[in-house]
Design a protein around this motif. Structure first.
Motif, mmCIF file in Angstrom:
data_model
loop_
_atom_site.group_PDB
_atom_site.id
_atom_site.type_symbol
_atom_site.label_atom_id
_atom_site.label_comp_id
_atom_site.label_asym_id
_atom_site.label_seq_id
_atom_site.Cartn_x
_atom_site.Cartn_y
_atom_site.Cartn_z
ATOM 1 N N UNK A 51 69.103 -40.787 39.850
ATOM 2 C CA UNK A 51 68.399 -42.075 39.944
ATOM 3 C C UNK A 51 69.384 -43.196 40.258
ATOM 4 N N UNK A 52 69.038 -44.006 41.252
ATOM 5 C CA UNK A 52 69.942 -45.069 41.715
ATOM 6 C C UNK A 52 69.424 -46.467 41.434
ATOM 7 N N UNK A 53 68.170 -46.620 41.005
ATOM 8 C CA UNK A 53 67.691 -47.976 40.777
ATOM 9 C C UNK A 53 66.301 -48.040 40.199
ATOM 10 N N UNK A 54 65.972 -49.228 39.700
ATOM 11 C CA UNK A 54 64.644 -49.530 39.165
ATOM 12 C C UNK A 54 64.203 -50.873 39.711
ATOM 13 N N UNK A 55 62.992 -50.927 40.228
ATOM 14 C CA UNK A 55 62.384 -52.187 40.682
ATOM 15 C C UNK A 55 61.078 -52.403 39.948
ATOM 16 N N UNK A 56 60.773 -53.665 39.683
ATOM 17 C CA UNK A 56 59.550 -54.022 38.980
ATOM 18 C C UNK A 56 58.635 -54.793 39.928
ATOM 19 N N UNK A 57 57.355 -54.416 39.935
ATOM 20 C CA UNK A 57 56.365 -55.116 40.760
ATOM 21 C C UNK A 57 54.977 -54.740 40.262
ATOM 22 N N UNK A 97 54.332 -52.711 37.142
ATOM 23 C CA UNK A 97 54.839 -51.331 37.117
ATOM 24 C C UNK A 97 56.355 -51.330 37.296
ATOM 25 N N UNK A 98 56.957 -50.207 36.926
ATOM 26 C CA UNK A 98 58.360 -49.955 37.217
ATOM 27 C C UNK A 98 58.440 -48.825 38.224
ATOM 28 N N UNK A 99 59.282 -48.999 39.228
ATOM 29 C CA UNK A 99 59.460 -48.011 40.291
ATOM 30 C C UNK A 99 60.906 -47.509 40.211
ATOM 31 N N UNK A 100 61.061 -46.229 39.925
ATOM 32 C CA UNK A 100 62.381 -45.638 39.696
ATOM 33 C C UNK A 100 62.738 -44.735 40.877
ATOM 34 N N UNK A 101 63.873 -45.018 41.487
ATOM 35 C CA UNK A 101 64.290 -44.321 42.707
ATOM 36 C C UNK A 101 65.078 -43.061 42.346
ATOM 37 N N UNK A 102 64.588 -41.916 42.796
ATOM 38 C CA UNK A 102 65.307 -40.651 42.666
ATOM 39 C C UNK A 102 65.904 -40.336 44.032
ATOM 40 N N UNK A 150 59.854 -41.734 44.543
ATOM 41 C CA UNK A 150 59.964 -42.888 43.654
ATOM 42 C C UNK A 150 58.983 -42.656 42.510
ATOM 43 N N UNK A 151 59.469 -42.654 41.290
ATOM 44 C CA UNK A 151 58.638 -42.421 40.102
ATOM 45 C C UNK A 151 58.072 -43.753 39.620
ATOM 46 N N UNK A 152 56.808 -43.744 39.227
ATOM 47 C CA UNK A 152 56.102 -44.976 38.873
ATOM 48 C C UNK A 152 55.708 -44.937 37.401
ATOM 49 N N UNK A 153 55.850 -46.100 36.727
ATOM 50 C CA UNK A 153 55.517 -46.199 35.295
ATOM 51 C C UNK A 153 54.706 -47.470 35.059
ATOM 52 N N UNK A 154 53.667 -47.334 34.243
ATOM 53 C CA UNK A 154 52.834 -48.470 33.860
ATOM 54 C C UNK A 154 53.534 -49.209 32.726
ATOM 55 N N UNK A 155 53.898 -50.477 32.954
ATOM 56 C CA UNK A 155 54.673 -51.210 31.954
ATOM 57 C C UNK A 155 53.797 -51.832 30.867
ATOM 58 N N UNK A 156 52.477 -51.674 30.978
ATOM 59 C CA UNK A 156 51.588 -52.110 29.889
ATOM 60 C C UNK A 156 51.380 -50.981 28.889
ATOM 61 N N UNK A 157 51.162 -49.775 29.400
ATOM 62 C CA UNK A 157 50.941 -48.626 28.517
ATOM 63 C C UNK A 157 52.236 -47.884 28.210
ATOM 64 N N UNK A 158 53.290 -48.158 28.986
ATOM 65 C CA UNK A 158 54.579 -47.462 28.864
ATOM 66 C C UNK A 158 54.408 -45.955 29.045
#
Length: 358
Positions: A260-266, A269-274, A280-288
């Motif tokens: 993983x090289x980075x995380x962006x928020x938009x 959500x959080x978008x994690x770069x593999x 790109x892995x996606x995470x809901x920042x309200x429900x975690x």
């Protein structure tokens, strides 16, 4: 947006509305620019040439290369003081920071005594700078008035066996990449790769007030835009740790991908770069909780990204197919912009909250 083209040795400038390359500044042969940033006043764009041991200053209006400034060995990451007066260029192979005065465009000091300095974070008032030392387990504190290393803040205890024989056990230290500042300017958060922890530093006293255990080999920490959460990418066990910044504790540990090289928020959500998987892995920042993943491509290398000022779109560099991929944070639709230069290494949008590098 600025695009760092590592192998074509240039900085490309793309209009965000038309998606067109407006121009590019060639830096010279065998330069290998590492990242780019616009000065706070919008006058200059600067980059460090890793293979040339040189900093390059570009006129942001004409896109002309106006100055080449010799710096230390293998310059990579850098930062501007908030008032734009100083450009701090980190030289990890030279264990130093070159201080450049932006009025005269000249070197005024070299700060020694560091250990593979990577990222540099200034306090909001510009009085101090915090340096992540990847070749050590401490954060350096610099007095910006004198450009002097004031203090070394040890994040956590190093295992005793390492202290007994550092030559044997500390040959390849994975220390601290990034000292990240909280939104209120009160705390610095620093992840240590070897120790698997995040140290919380009170900037008033420059002391560690909390040590948070995260996953294995956290590369660095990325701060959310609302000040509630931060994320470490733990490449040792392919997880992410979501840290509650109010409680200074891990709120969730979630599965992720390798390299993983980075995380962006938009868009909440959080978008994690593999980088090596093309996902790109996606995470809901309200429900975690995990929210799926986006397939960018097959047999491509993903690098780093920046988010636009509206926190709506993410601009991701893909080096091996010489493209930028635009991800819509809300819909997760992906648009490819090809032929932006050879081996695009990263992107930068002035005042974005997600400007970072490897």
């Amino acid at each position: 947006m600025m695009i760092v083209d590592r192998d074509s040795n240039d900085i490309a400038f793309m209009d965000l509305k038309s998606r067109k390359i407006l121009g590019r500044t060639f830096l010279g042969n065998n330069v290998n620019p590492h990242m780019a940033m616009m000065s706070p006043d919008g006058r200059y764009v600067v980059t460090g040439g890793t293979r040339a041991n040189t900093a390059y200053v570009i006129d942001a209006r004409t896109l002309e290369l106006v100055k080449k400034i010799p710096v230390g060995i293998s310059p990579e990451h850098f930062s501007f003081s908030p008032d734009g007066r100083y450009y701090y260029q980190g030289n990890p192979e030279g264990d130093s920071i070159t201080v450049i005065d932006m009025a005269s465009l000249s070197v005024i000091k070299t700060i020694e005594g560091l250990a593979e300095p990577l990222n540099i974070t200034f306090t909001h008032d510009g009085s101090k700078a915090y340096v992540g030392n990847y070749g050590a387990h401490w954060v350096g504190v610099i007095d910006v008035t004198r450009h002097q290393l004031l203090k070394k803040i040890q994040i956590a205890n190093v295992p005793g066996i390492s202290r007994l024989d550092p030559g044997k056990y500390l040959k390849e230290i994975k220390g601290i990449s990034m000292p990240a500042m909280s939104l209120d300017n009160r705390y610095i958060y620093a992840a240590d790769g070897d120790l698997g922890v995040v140290g919380v530093i009170d900037t008033r006293e420059d002391k560690v007030v909390k040590v948070i255990r995260v996953g294995q080999n956290p590369w660095r920490i990325y701060m959310g835009h609302d000040g509630k959460y931060a994320i470490t990418v733990n490449n040792g066990d392919e997880t992410i740790s979501i840290i509650d910044l109010q409680r200074n504790e891990v709120a969730a540990t979630l599965p992720a991908g390798p390299d993983m090289t980075g995380v962006n928020f938009a868009a909440g959500k959080a978008f994690v770069i593999s980088s090596t998987t093309g996902f790109v892995y996606v995470y809901n920042m309200k429900t975690l909780k995990p929210a799926g993943r986006i397939k960018i491509g097959t047999n491509i290398q993903l690098e780093t990204a920046t988010t636009d000022l509206a926190d709506e779109k993410i601009y991701l560099a893909a080096s091996t197919d010489h493209s930028i991929y635009i991800i819509d944070g809300k819909t997760e639709a992906v648009e490819r912009i090809p032929n932006v230069g050879l081996y695009p290494w990263g992107t930068h949008i002035m005042d974005s909250k997600d400007n970072y590098c490897h």
